[in-house]
Write an enzyme that holds these catalytic residues in place. Structure first.
Site, PDB file in Angstrom:
ATOM      1  N   HIS A  30     -28.758 -15.687  24.948  1.00 51.03           N
ATOM      2  CA  HIS A  30     -27.738 -15.604  25.986  1.00 51.03           C
ATOM      3  C   HIS A  30     -27.083 -16.947  26.306  1.00 51.03           C
ATOM      4  O   HIS A  30     -26.224 -17.023  27.174  1.00 51.03           O
ATOM      5  CB  HIS A  30     -28.353 -15.028  27.273  1.00 51.03           C
ATOM      6  CG  HIS A  30     -28.624 -13.554  27.205  1.00 51.03           C
ATOM      7  ND1 HIS A  30     -29.265 -12.969  26.146  1.00 51.03           N
ATOM      8  CD2 HIS A  30     -28.309 -12.544  28.065  1.00 51.03           C
ATOM      9  CE1 HIS A  30     -29.359 -11.661  26.357  1.00 51.03           C
ATOM     10  NE2 HIS A  30     -28.779 -11.376  27.514  1.00 51.03           N
ATOM     11  N   HIS A  61      -4.112   3.372  -3.295  1.00 52.67           N
ATOM     12  CA  HIS A  61      -4.266   2.764  -1.967  1.00 52.67           C
ATOM     13  C   HIS A  61      -3.480   1.460  -1.810  1.00 52.67           C
ATOM     14  O   HIS A  61      -2.671   1.331  -0.902  1.00 52.67           O
ATOM     15  CB  HIS A  61      -5.750   2.505  -1.652  1.00 52.67           C
ATOM     16  CG  HIS A  61      -5.949   1.549  -0.524  1.00 52.67           C
ATOM     17  ND1 HIS A  61      -5.982   1.949   0.789  1.00 52.67           N
ATOM     18  CD2 HIS A  61      -6.065   0.190  -0.498  1.00 52.67           C
ATOM     19  CE1 HIS A  61      -6.131   0.898   1.572  1.00 52.67           C
ATOM     20  NE2 HIS A  61      -6.181  -0.189   0.807  1.00 52.67           N
ATOM     21  N   HIS A 100       0.827  -1.209   0.000  1.00 52.84           N
ATOM     22  CA  HIS A 100       0.000   0.000   0.000  1.00 52.84           C
ATOM     23  C   HIS A 100       0.862   1.259   0.000  1.00 52.84           C
ATOM     24  O   HIS A 100       1.279   1.718   1.063  1.00 52.84           O
ATOM     25  CB  HIS A 100      -0.895   0.002   1.237  1.00 52.84           C
ATOM     26  CG  HIS A 100      -1.774  -1.205   1.338  1.00 52.84           C
ATOM     27  ND1 HIS A 100      -1.305  -2.418   1.787  1.00 52.84           N
ATOM     28  CD2 HIS A 100      -3.096  -1.381   1.052  1.00 52.84           C
ATOM     29  CE1 HIS A 100      -2.305  -3.307   1.762  1.00 52.84           C
ATOM     30  NE2 HIS A 100      -3.398  -2.694   1.333  1.00 52.84           N
ATOM     31  N   GLU A 160     -17.984  -4.580  24.723  1.00 53.52           N
ATOM     32  CA  GLU A 160     -17.169  -5.808  24.779  1.00 53.52           C
ATOM     33  C   GLU A 160     -15.990  -5.774  23.808  1.00 53.52           C
ATOM     34  O   GLU A 160     -14.880  -6.198  24.139  1.00 53.52           O
ATOM     35  CB  GLU A 160     -18.032  -7.050  24.496  1.00 53.52           C
ATOM     36  CG  GLU A 160     -19.066  -7.348  25.569  1.00 53.52           C
ATOM     37  CD  GLU A 160     -20.339  -6.525  25.416  1.00 53.52           C
ATOM     38  OE1 GLU A 160     -20.465  -5.782  24.408  1.00 53.52           O
ATOM     39  OE2 GLU A 160     -21.218  -6.616  26.289  1.00 53.52           O
TER      40      GLU A 160
HETATM   41  C1  TPP Z   1     -11.581  -4.769   9.620  1.00 51.30           C
HETATM   42  C2  TPP Z   1     -11.021  -4.529   8.267  1.00 51.30           C
HETATM   43  N1  TPP Z   1     -11.850  -4.525   7.211  1.00 51.30           N
HETATM   44  C3  TPP Z   1     -11.362  -4.369   5.962  1.00 51.30           C
HETATM   45  C4  TPP Z   1     -10.023  -4.213   5.751  1.00 51.30           C
HETATM   46  C5  TPP Z   1      -9.469  -4.091   4.346  1.00 51.30           C
HETATM   47  N2  TPP Z   1      -9.020  -2.717   4.120  1.00 51.30           N
HETATM   48  C6  TPP Z   1      -7.732  -2.356   4.235  1.00 51.30           C
HETATM   49  S1  TPP Z   1      -7.532  -0.703   4.106  1.00 51.30           S
HETATM   50  C7  TPP Z   1      -9.178  -0.458   3.885  1.00 51.30           C
HETATM   51  C8  TPP Z   1      -9.796   0.904   3.770  1.00 51.30           C
HETATM   52  C9  TPP Z   1      -8.918   1.909   3.262  1.00 51.30           C
HETATM   53  O1  TPP Z   1      -9.389   3.182   3.575  1.00 51.30           O
HETATM   54  P1  TPP Z   1      -8.704   4.038   4.690  1.00 51.30           P
HETATM   55  O2  TPP Z   1      -8.825   3.353   5.979  1.00 51.30           O
HETATM   56  O3  TPP Z   1      -9.254   5.393   4.576  1.00 51.30           O
HETATM   57  O4  TPP Z   1      -7.169   4.008   4.287  1.00 51.30           O
HETATM   58  P2  TPP Z   1      -6.476   4.800   3.076  1.00 51.30           P
HETATM   59  O5  TPP Z   1      -6.893   4.119   1.814  1.00 51.30           O
HETATM   60  O6  TPP Z   1      -6.927   6.188   3.148  1.00 51.30           O
HETATM   61  O7  TPP Z   1      -5.032   4.632   3.341  1.00 51.30           O
HETATM   62  C10 TPP Z   1      -9.852  -1.652   3.890  1.00 51.30           C
HETATM   63  C11 TPP Z   1     -11.319  -1.788   3.675  1.00 51.30           C
HETATM   64  C12 TPP Z   1      -9.184  -4.208   6.890  1.00 51.30           C
HETATM   65  N3  TPP Z   1      -7.881  -4.067   6.779  1.00 51.30           N
HETATM   66  N4  TPP Z   1      -9.713  -4.342   8.122  1.00 51.30           N
END
Ligand code: TPP
Ligand code: MG
Length: 648
Positions: free
Chosen positions: A459, A255, A26, A397
């Site tokens: 539960h 990204h 990334h 939780e």
């Molecule tokens: C719980 C979770 N769901 C999905 C992902 C997959 N994932 C990685 S980054 C991302 C989103 C990217 O958006 P952002 O957090 O704004 O990061 P940016 O692209 O701006 O660096 C996703 C959905 C993850 N890492 N964790």
């Protein structure tokens, strides 16, 4: 060009080069957040690369773990044991630079991140631990927790829970830099994320600040400086452009895919950089950064000197280094009592543990009276009483589990958390990370079966035991009486990894338990009369007494061995010889009883065995009636065993 600008460009390019080299990763986040990362590390973060675990350090958490190359670049530039070759090995097997930051793999990585929201919530645990450490040990432990998080972190529900309790507790030592770039993977945040972050965080009693030009390190540094004296946690919304510097900047295309060698070169041309090789850190920059590192090392050395001279140094070290004594089981057995619910035994054991562990730190998610998880005679942790060990987590939780991870990772504390077993589902992502990180902590899960009764199937846990047993490295205990509960607590609170003790709501009879054997996790509670049993009857927790009663009644008909599975996880660590001794392969007639999903048992009953378990949901009725209705009675078990033995 200033050194600061060069450092930020270097960080960006190291990320571009490493992702290109790995052909995976990334680049966008590290490029967009390089300025905030640099401003934080250069101007504020207190750390010692020569002693990454220095207790006086500030903690830094990259919650947006997909931006791992930003953290690796920073650790490399700021003198940690992470070479350019390590960066070249980004995402490769056994490298120090795994795809997402992993605790224990890389010096300077305080927690494993990647599942969004987790790092943010861990940071609340770090900040709570810091506050308590300062209250206990004095101002040398007054340090900060810094976080870089992303849009995804703040969209995740866990961030609402964690921010809510952080604001309530006035964790002024917590400073979050929010990489607000309005981009996620599927496109702009306008697709799905439109709340006011300002109003949200202010409503949760945070201070909110915003920096319009998130690529200006000076502005970021000033904002951090201001946040340091806040009386609340602070979120600095840093407006950035993802992939800053790339032709595709500002788009989700940057990204999670390599930009490619051509684009890397184009960026270098645009920035008028020379030479045009990859993984470049100029000597002049290294020298400049060394000056900063030297100052940080000096601060750490001064801290150590001051700590060494503290009159109460020994007490502080004893507090944070407290461990259970060798004879803890003996001590806990004095509290084992007779016929009680195992949750009541558990409550007693916790008080017994407390006598040796002043560094216990934990509580319940609003079920303290049911979980019996309060440390008696102790106060509750708050802004006014930061030295106190009990925690009111509220009904949160998931955050509780992630905060518990943070407290464990901070070091020096023995964290625990409590709720009903059915709500373990709400905590799974953090339990999994605790196991991945191999960090010590204890979860207390009460109300572990149909015995919950009238609250009904919502539960009554069914599949939760399987879920917990299936997490690698997670140790689950389901004790059957007071003595087994003592064994479970003694082991769980001296363990090196995460553990859970699962306890009943309902009263259970005292059983003839040999605690030496119980220590082995799975063991023979009742031996057959002959040389070899005709049937092995297995059970755990509240079903063990049923197995014992049934074996007794069947005495004249079938020569039964009864095995207790206090902990399948502990049993699995025993030698092959011992396991064969308890469960001889030659004995194929096997029957298991557990008021939960049968899935855990198949590896022990084999192809010829049978279970009396729960492969359906429970119902709302008094607990005793439910046990009868679902056949968990001695009479029914005997009937089933008879017909099973006849069929064989
Ligand atoms: C719980 C979770 N769901 C999905 C992902 C997959 N994932 C990685 S980054 C991302 C989103 C990217 O958006 P952002 O957090 O704004 O990061 P940016 O692209 O701006 O660096 C996703 C959905 C993850 N890492 N964790
Ligand atoms: Mg984003």
């Amino acid at each position: 060009m200033t050194m600061t600008k060069e450092a930020i460009q270097t960080l960006s390019l190291l990320a571009v080069d490493a992702v290109n080299q790995a052909n995976s990763g990334h680049p966008g986040m590290p490029m967009g957040a390089a300025a905030m990362g640099y401003a934080l590390f250069a101007d504020h973060l207190r750390f010692s690369p020569s002693d990454p675990k220095w207790p006086g350090r500030d903690r830094f958490i990259l919650s947006a773990g997909h931006g791992s190359m930003l953290q690796y670049g920073l650790l490399h530039l700021f003198g940690y044991d992470l070479t350019l070759d390590d960066l070249r090995n980004f995402r490769q097997l056994h490298s120090k630079t795994p795809g997402h930051p992993e605790y224990g793999h890389t010096d300077g990585v305080e927690t494993t991140t990647g599942p969004l929201g987790q790092g943010f919530a861990n940071s609340v645990g770090f900040a709570m631990a810091q506050k308590r450490a300062e209250a206990v040990a004095g101002e040398l432990f007054r340090h900060k927790t810094y976080v870089i998080c992303s849009d995804g972190d703040l969209m995740e529900g866990i961030s609402y829970e964690a921010a809510s309790i952080a604001g309530h507790l006035k964790l002024s030592n917590l400073i979050v830099l929010y990489d607000s770039n309005s981009i996620t993977i599927d496109g702009g945040t306008d697709l799905s994320f439109s709340e006011s972050i300002k109003e949200r965080f202010e409503a949760q009693h945070w201070r909110w600040m915003r920096i319009e030009d998130g690529h200006d390190p000076q502005k970021i540094s000033e904002a951090i400086e201001e946040a340091k004296s806040s009386d609340r946690p602070t979120l600095i919304e840093v407006r950035t452009t993802i992939g800053k510097g790339s032709a595709k900047e500002g788009t989700s295309a940057t990204h999670g895919a390599p930009l490619g060698a051509e684009e890397a070169q184009a960026i270098k041309d645009r920035w008028e950089l020379d030479p045009k090789e990859t993984f470049v850190v100029r000597d002049e920059l290294r020298e400049y950064l060394q000056g900063i590192i030297d100052k940080k090392e000096m601060e750490a050395a001064e801290w150590k000197k001051a700590f060494h001279e503290l009159p109460n140094k020994k007490e502080i070290e004893e507090f944070f280094g407290a461990e259970l004594p060798e004879n803890i089981l003996e001590k806990l057995l004095e509290r084992a009592g007779t016929d009680k619910a195992t949750r009541a035994h558990g409550g007693e054991m916790l008080q017994g543990i407390k006598e040796y562990l002043p560094n216990l730190f934990g509580g319940s998610a609003d079920l303290a009276g049911s979980n019996l998880s309060t440390l008696k005679g102790e106060d509750f942790f708050s802004a006014e009483t930061p030295a106190a060990p009990n925690v009111h987590y509220g009904i949160r939780e998931h955050a509780m589990a992630a905060i518990t991870n943070g407290i464990s990772l901070y070091g020096g504390f023995k964290p625990f958390a409590a709720t009903f077993l059915s709500f373990a589902d709400y905590m799974k992502p953090s339990l999994r990370l605790a196991s991945l990180m191999k960090i010590p902590l204890v979860h207390i899960f009460t109300h572990d079966s149909l015995g919950v009764g009238e609250d009904g199937p919502t539960h009554q846990p069914i599949e939760q035991l399987v879920m917990l047993r299936s997490i690698p490295g997670f140790t689950l205990y389901r004790p059957a009486d007071g003595k087994e509960t003592a064994v479970a607590y003694a082991q769980a609170f001296s363990g090196k990894g995460p553990a859970a003790v699962v306890l009943t709501r309902q009263t259970l009879p005292e059983l003839p338990i040999d605690v030496e054997k119980a220590n082995l996790g799975g063991y023979i509670v009742r031996k057959e009369k002959g040389d070899q049993p005709e049937l092995i009857l297995m059970a755990s927790g509240s079903e063990l007494h049923l197995a014992l009663f049934a074996a007794k009644e069947l005495e004249e008909e079938i020569d039964v061995r009864v095995v207790s599975m206090l902990s399948m996880d502990v049993f699995e660590t025993q030698s092959a010889e011992y396991k064969e001794e308890v469960l001889p392969q030659a004995v194929r007639a096997r029957f298991a009883i557990e008021a939960a999903s049968p899935l855990s048992w198949h590896r022990y009953i084999g192809l010829d065995g049978q279970c009396h378990c729960m492969d359906q949901f429970g119902a709302s009725a008094p607990g005793g009636e439910l046990f009868e209705h679902f056949g968990f009675t001695t009479d029914n078990i005997i009937e089933e065993i008879r017909s099973y033995m006849e069929k064989k």
